[in-house]
Design an enzyme around this catalytic site. Sequence first.
Site, short mmCIF file in Angstrom:
data_model
loop_
_atom_site.label_atom_id
_atom_site.label_comp_id
_atom_site.label_asym_id
_atom_site.label_seq_id
_atom_site.Cartn_x
_atom_site.Cartn_y
_atom_site.Cartn_z
N MET A 4 57.87 47.93 0.97
CA MET A 4 58.99 48.08 1.89
C MET A 4 58.85 47.24 3.16
O MET A 4 59.24 47.67 4.24
CB MET A 4 59.19 49.57 2.22
N HIS A 14 64.48 46.65 -8.03
CA HIS A 14 65.36 47.25 -7.02
C HIS A 14 66.26 48.29 -7.71
O HIS A 14 66.79 48.03 -8.79
CB HIS A 14 66.21 46.17 -6.35
C1 GAR Z 1 61.65 52.17 -6.62
O1 GAR Z 1 62.81 52.89 -6.94
C2 GAR Z 1 61.95 50.71 -6.35
O2 GAR Z 1 63.00 50.23 -7.16
C3 GAR Z 1 62.37 50.77 -4.90
O3 GAR Z 1 61.46 51.63 -4.31
C4 GAR Z 1 61.09 52.63 -5.27
C5 GAR Z 1 59.58 52.68 -5.30
O4 GAR Z 1 59.14 53.71 -6.13
N1 GAR Z 1 62.35 49.46 -4.32
C6 GAR Z 1 63.23 49.04 -3.43
O5 GAR Z 1 64.10 49.74 -2.96
C7 GAR Z 1 63.09 47.58 -3.04
N2 GAR Z 1 64.20 47.17 -2.29
P1 GAR Z 1 57.69 53.67 -6.73
O6 GAR Z 1 56.75 53.50 -5.53
O7 GAR Z 1 57.52 55.01 -7.38
O8 GAR Z 1 57.60 52.53 -7.69
#
Ligand code: GAR
Length: 227
Positions: A95, A114
């Site tokens: 992030m 994403h």
């Molecule tokens: C996921 O849903 C990913 O797609 C999103 O953060 C989450 C992380 O979950 N990413 C974004 O929003 C990027 N812009 P995780 O740590 O369990 O993989």
Amino acid sequence: MSPARRRVAVLISGRGSNMAALLAAASDPAYPAEIALVLSNRADAAGLAHAAARGVPTAVVESRAFRGDRPGFEAAMEAELARHGAEIIALAGFMRVLTEGFVSRWEGRMINVHPSLLPAFPGLDTHARALAAGVRLHGCTVHLVNAGVDEGPILAQAAVPVLPGDTEASLAARVLAQEHRLYPAALAWLAAGRVSVQDGCARLRDCAPAEGVLANPLPIPSGLSKG
Ligand code: GAR
């Protein structure tokens, strides 16, 4: 002899469920990538313990320690990436916005997952925004990273229906299950050298296109169905 596996660094900021899906896929020796490093910008990212428990090297470059110094933060990350011989970066819930310099150094070698059907809903709170917009199909995207936020040539997308009564949590769970399927596949295509970019769009070699149409609700007028 099978070709050498590409060395991938997975960058996380939190839970790390997509990272876990990549680790699981890469545990198959036939998978074209190995996870050489899990790198987090937060020491408290839950995914770090999961990776360490599986013997995957981990590192932390605390972004908080570099407040106002993005070049310094990225130089520290580059040092870890070099130390572990990373050839590809997979952002998995990472992030932090990366500078143009970092992104251009990794152009064509850095992908992101994403939780929306880009270019709809870049940024945060994608599920709440999809519900508020009343879309009938939502989903996830894996793309090569360029200097924009959640932008870059799209490798793959998976769509899920938005169902009556959906909450942000129920929709997020439906999308996340697809992220976990799509991301390992897309990373494999990149690692196997099956991805090229032409006129800003990604081309995939030897990938099976989906057949059929996704529609939600099903376009069958209920008045015509036999009750
Ligand atoms: C996921 O849903 C990913 O797609 C999103 O953060 C989450 C992380 O979950 N990413 C974004 O929003 C990027 N812009 P995780 O740590 O369990 O993989």
